[in-house]
Design a protein around this motif. Structure first.
Motif, PDB file in Angstrom:
ATOM      1  N   ILE A  27      -9.397  -6.509   6.117  1.00  0.00           N
ATOM      2  CA  ILE A  27      -8.284  -7.241   5.493  1.00  0.00           C
ATOM      3  C   ILE A  27      -8.690  -7.753   4.117  1.00  0.00           C
ATOM      4  O   ILE A  27      -7.919  -7.662   3.155  1.00  0.00           O
ATOM      5  N   ALA A  31      -6.812  -6.794   0.676  1.00  0.00           N
ATOM      6  CA  ALA A  31      -6.265  -7.846  -0.181  1.00  0.00           C
ATOM      7  C   ALA A  31      -6.788  -7.709  -1.608  1.00  0.00           C
ATOM      8  O   ALA A  31      -6.038  -7.859  -2.575  1.00  0.00           O
ATOM      9  N   THR A  70      -1.177 -10.832   3.268  1.00  0.00           N
ATOM     10  CA  THR A  70      -2.636 -10.900   3.137  1.00  0.00           C
ATOM     11  C   THR A  70      -3.124 -12.343   3.119  1.00  0.00           C
ATOM     12  O   THR A  70      -4.182 -12.651   3.678  1.00  0.00           O
TER      13      THR A  70
END
Length: 274
Positions: A27, A31, A70
Motif C-alpha cells: 500500500i 500510495a 490510500t
C-alpha cells in the motif's frame, strides 16, 4: 472495553498478521506511485475528458478519491503497527479498523465506477451525476446549520452543471434528474471487474465493513472473535469479550488492496493511453 493488549498465540492469526504487514508495504508503494502520477499526459483519454469539461476535470476527482483511499489505508497502518528497531508489534482493536477500510472501499467504488466507461461521454455523465450529488449533500448541510441562501445557491450550482453538460457536447440529457446510484448499486455494477481469485463480491465486503464500523450485532458475530467470560452464563445468554480477527482483516484488506490496484491501473491507463 479493556485496552490491555493480549498476546496472540493462534498460529493462523499470527500468519495473517504477517500477511497484513506485507500488504501495508504494498500500500505504501502504491500510495507513493499515485502521488507521482497526478496529471494526465497530453492526448490521453483523461486529458480529452478534461478539455471537454475544464472546470470539472475528471482526473482531479479521480485522483482525490484515490488519495482518500490510500490515506485511510496508511492511517490504518499507523494505527495498528508499532515498529521499533527490528521488532514489529501489531495492536488491533475490535472496531476502529473497519471504519477506515469502509471509507477506503467507498472511495474506491466511486472512482472505479467513474472511470469504468470506455467512452468519454460515459465518464463525463458519471462525473456530472456525482457533482449533482455533491451539491445535494452540501445543500442539506447548509440547511442544517441555518444558512439562509442554501436553496438559491443549490439551484445556481445545479443549473451550472446543466450548462457544463451542454458545453461538453452532451445534449438531451439532464444530469440533475439522472440521480446518482447508491453505493450498493454502484458496487453491484462494478463487481464484474474484481479479480477471479476473489472469494465473494465487493458488495459483501463493504456491507461487512459498514456493519462492523457501525457496531451492528450481525457483523460482530460474523467476523469478531468472541470469548465467553467465565461465570456470566445464564439461561438467557452470557457476556462475551469481543476481539478482532487478524484472519478477517487479512481477507478484507486483501480485497481492498485489490480494488486499489484495479483503480490505479485504470487511472494510469486513462492518463497515459492515447
Amino acid at each position: 472495553m479493556s485496552s490491555v493488549p493480549r498476546p496472540e498465540t493462534d498460529p493462523l492469526e499470527v500468519d495473517s498478521s504477517r500477511r497484513i504487514y506485507k500488504m501495508f508495504e504494498r500500500i505504501d508503494g502504491l500510495a507513493e506511485k499515485h502521488e507521482s502520477s497526478f496529471k494526465p499526459e497530453s492526448g490521453s483519454r483523461l486529458d480529452f475528458d478534461n478539455q471537454r469539461a475544464p472546470t470539472r476535470p475528471i482526473s482531479d476527482y479521480a485522483h482525490a478519491q484515490l488519495s482518500v483511499a490510500t490515506d485511510c489505508l496508511q492511517s490504518l497502518k499507523r494505527m495498528i503497527l508499532r515498529e521499533q528497531d527490528k521488532a514489529v508489534d501489531m495492536h488491533l482493536g475490535p472496531f476502529a479498523h473497519y471504519a477506515l477500510i469502509r471509507n477506503a472501499l467507498d472511495s474506491l467504488a466511486i472512482v472505479i465506477w467513474l472511470m469504468e466507461p470506455e467512452s468519454s461521454t460515459g465518464r463525463l455523465k458519471r462525473l456530472l451525476r456525482i457533482e449533482c450529488n455533491e451539491v445535494e449533500l452540501a445543500s442539506k448541510h447548509y440547511q442544517s446549520v441555518g444558512i439562509r441562501a442554501w436553496k438559491q445557491t443549490k439551484e445556481q450550482k445545479l443549473e451550472r452543471i446543466r450548462e457544463i453538460a451542454v458545453e461538453a457536447g452532451i445534449e438531451n440529457w439532464d444530469p440533475v434528474t439522472d440521480k446518482l446510484s447508491t453505493t450498493t448499486k454502484i458496487l453491484g455494477e462494478i463487481d464484474r471487474l474484481r479479480s477471479k481469485s476473489s472469494r465473494v463480491s465487493w458488495l459483501s465486503y463493504w456491507q461487512l465493513a459498514s456493519g462492523y464500523a457501525h457496531g451492528k450485532r450481525w457483523a460482530v458475530l460474523a467476523s469478531g472473535e468472541l470469548t465467553e467470560q467465565e461465570g456470566t452464563a445464564t439461561k438467557h445468554g452470557a457476556t462475551f469479550v469481543v476481539t478482532a480477527s487478524y484472519q478477517f482483516l487479512d481477507l478484507l484488506l486483501a480485497e481492498t488492496l485489490d480494488m486499489l490496484n484495479i483503480a490505479m491501473i485504470r487511472y494510469e491507463a486513462l492518463c497515459r493511453g492515447k
